[in-house]
Design a protein around this motif. Structure first.
Motif, mmCIF file in Angstrom:
data_model
loop_
_atom_site.group_PDB
_atom_site.id
_atom_site.type_symbol
_atom_site.label_atom_id
_atom_site.label_comp_id
_atom_site.label_asym_id
_atom_site.label_seq_id
_atom_site.Cartn_x
_atom_site.Cartn_y
_atom_site.Cartn_z
ATOM 1 N N GLU A 38 0.834 -1.201 0.000
ATOM 2 C CA GLU A 38 0.000 0.000 0.000
ATOM 3 C C GLU A 38 0.873 1.257 0.000
ATOM 4 O OE1 GLU A 38 -3.899 -0.160 2.385
ATOM 5 O OE2 GLU A 38 -2.554 -1.527 3.462
ATOM 6 N N ASP A 39 0.411 2.270 -0.687
ATOM 7 C CA ASP A 39 1.156 3.529 -0.776
ATOM 8 C C ASP A 39 0.359 4.646 -0.109
ATOM 9 O OD1 ASP A 39 2.744 5.667 -1.349
ATOM 10 O OD2 ASP A 39 2.267 5.730 -3.488
ATOM 11 N N ASP A 40 0.773 5.061 1.077
ATOM 12 C CA ASP A 40 0.127 6.174 1.775
ATOM 13 C C ASP A 40 1.108 7.329 1.966
ATOM 14 O OD1 ASP A 40 1.781 5.007 3.682
ATOM 15 O OD2 ASP A 40 0.379 5.385 5.339
ATOM 16 N N SER A 41 2.075 7.428 1.055
ATOM 17 C CA SER A 41 3.104 8.466 1.171
ATOM 18 C C SER A 41 2.497 9.865 1.139
ATOM 19 C CB SER A 41 4.138 8.320 0.059
ATOM 20 O OG SER A 41 3.525 8.310 -1.224
ATOM 21 N N ALA A 42 1.408 10.054 0.392
ATOM 22 C CA ALA A 42 0.773 11.374 0.342
ATOM 23 C C ALA A 42 0.263 11.771 1.720
ATOM 24 C CB ALA A 42 -0.383 11.362 -0.667
ATOM 25 N N ALA A 43 -0.292 10.802 2.450
ATOM 26 C CA ALA A 43 -0.781 11.087 3.806
ATOM 27 C C ALA A 43 0.379 11.367 4.756
ATOM 28 C CB ALA A 43 -1.614 9.917 4.307
ATOM 29 N N LEU A 44 1.453 10.599 4.646
ATOM 30 C CA LEU A 44 2.629 10.823 5.494
ATOM 31 C C LEU A 44 3.203 12.218 5.266
ATOM 32 C CD1 LEU A 44 4.462 7.388 5.081
ATOM 33 C CD2 LEU A 44 2.966 8.107 6.951
ATOM 34 N N ASN A 45 3.309 12.624 4.017
ATOM 35 C CA ASN A 45 3.831 13.960 3.704
ATOM 36 C C ASN A 45 2.903 15.056 4.201
ATOM 37 O OD1 ASN A 45 6.114 12.927 2.377
ATOM 38 N ND2 ASN A 45 5.010 12.757 0.423
ATOM 39 N N ALA A 46 1.588 14.834 4.081
ATOM 40 C CA ALA A 46 0.617 15.846 4.505
ATOM 41 C C ALA A 46 0.649 16.040 6.017
ATOM 42 C CB ALA A 46 -0.791 15.444 4.053
ATOM 43 N N ILE A 47 0.777 14.944 6.752
ATOM 44 C CA ILE A 47 0.825 15.045 8.214
ATOM 45 C C ILE A 47 2.099 15.746 8.655
ATOM 46 C CG2 ILE A 47 1.003 13.713 10.342
ATOM 47 C CD1 ILE A 47 -0.815 11.621 9.033
ATOM 48 N N ALA A 48 3.232 15.362 8.078
ATOM 49 C CA ALA A 48 4.506 15.989 8.447
ATOM 50 C C ALA A 48 4.491 17.485 8.160
ATOM 51 C CB ALA A 48 5.651 15.318 7.696
#
Length: 267
Positions: free
Chosen positions: A212-222
């Motif tokens: 699964e790719d949730d990198s967009a969410a990780l970047n948004a939270i950071a």
């Protein structure tokens, strides 16, 4: 009188502590009581904060069974109001705060969750298994599942009751992190538990399966962790199990189950 105070034969006097603490504990200091009893130390600290408006903190340690029945309810009542009568607060105070309760794993809990690497033939005769715990040779019976960090449990206490394991807090303690904040975010229907440290690291736990790719969410939270001047408070990320590191903007480390066995020296 607070619930259970009469059960203690030699309780500390709250008024006496209030008169002593100002000489030793000032703004922002942390007062530690390793034999907390019924919680008189906490009551004295909270009373002083009400009087002079300073922000003293306290750390209480207690292993007695009265922690849940006496100590914790007493601290909650004192934070809610300074005086009580017939089970009702005389007046609601303006003191606000949060008390974190942590339960530490005991040696006996570790033993109860072990599955030894030896069989009966390998064990020396007459040697009790409970004294042979070596993490390099044995493993916890229920290994951690980092794909579902909020669903890990462990048997604790004499009755072997099943309790949830707070992996986020456990990781911070093992790493020696000073915690700046804890928050929960929901991105694209997925829950993220976030722990910001004082050293610029952001730890994120979430339910995740590879690939699964949730990198967009990780970047948004950071990106939400910024200073007043707009600069980022976060320099690196630590996330559980899996992430597409090519798409994560900050330096990122993956946390695995074996990482929780580190941090202690065993002889």
């Amino acid at each position: 009188m607070f619930p259970g105070e009469q059960r203690f034969k030699n309780p500390k006097a709250s008024a006496l502590l209030e008169s002593i603490f100002p000489f030793a504990v000032d703004e922002g200091d942390v007062l530690m009581d390793f034999f907390a009893g019924s919680g008189t130390t906490a009551q004295a600290v909270l009373a002083l904060n009400r009087k002079d408006g300073k922000k003293r903190r306290f750390v209480l340690t207690e292993m007695g069974s009265y922690f849940d029945s006496i100590l914790k309810p007493r601290v909650s009542k004192v934070m809610h109001a300074a005086k009580w009568k017939d089970g009702q607060p005389d007046a609601i105070g303006d003191l606000q705060g949060i008390v974190k309760v942590q339960r530490f794993e005991q040696y006996e809990d570790t033993i109860a969750n072990l599955e030894t690497a030896w069989d009966d033939k390998q064990l020396p005769e007459g040697v009790p298994v409970r004294y042979l715990f070596r993490p390099e040779e044995n493993r916890v019976r229920q290994s951690l599942d980092l794909t579902r960090p909020f669903a890990n449990t462990q048997r604790v206490g004499q009755r072997g009751e099943t309790c949830m394991v707070d992996l986020l807090e456990t990781w911070a303690l093992l790493q020696g992190y000073w915690v700046r904040s804890r928050r929960v975010f929901v991105e694209a229907g997925r829950r993220y538990a976030a722990l910001e440290t004082e050293c610029g690291c952001l730890v994120l736990l979430r339910d995740i399966n590879e690939p699964e790719d949730d990198s967009a969410a990780l970047n948004a939270i950071a990106a939400r962790y910024v200073n007043e001047d707009g600069s980022s408070r976060v320099q690196r990320l630590e996330v559980n199990h899996w992430a597409d590191l090519r798409k994560v903007k900050l330096p990122c480390t993956l946390i695995s189950a074996v990482d929780f066995d580190r941090g202690a020296a065993w002889n």
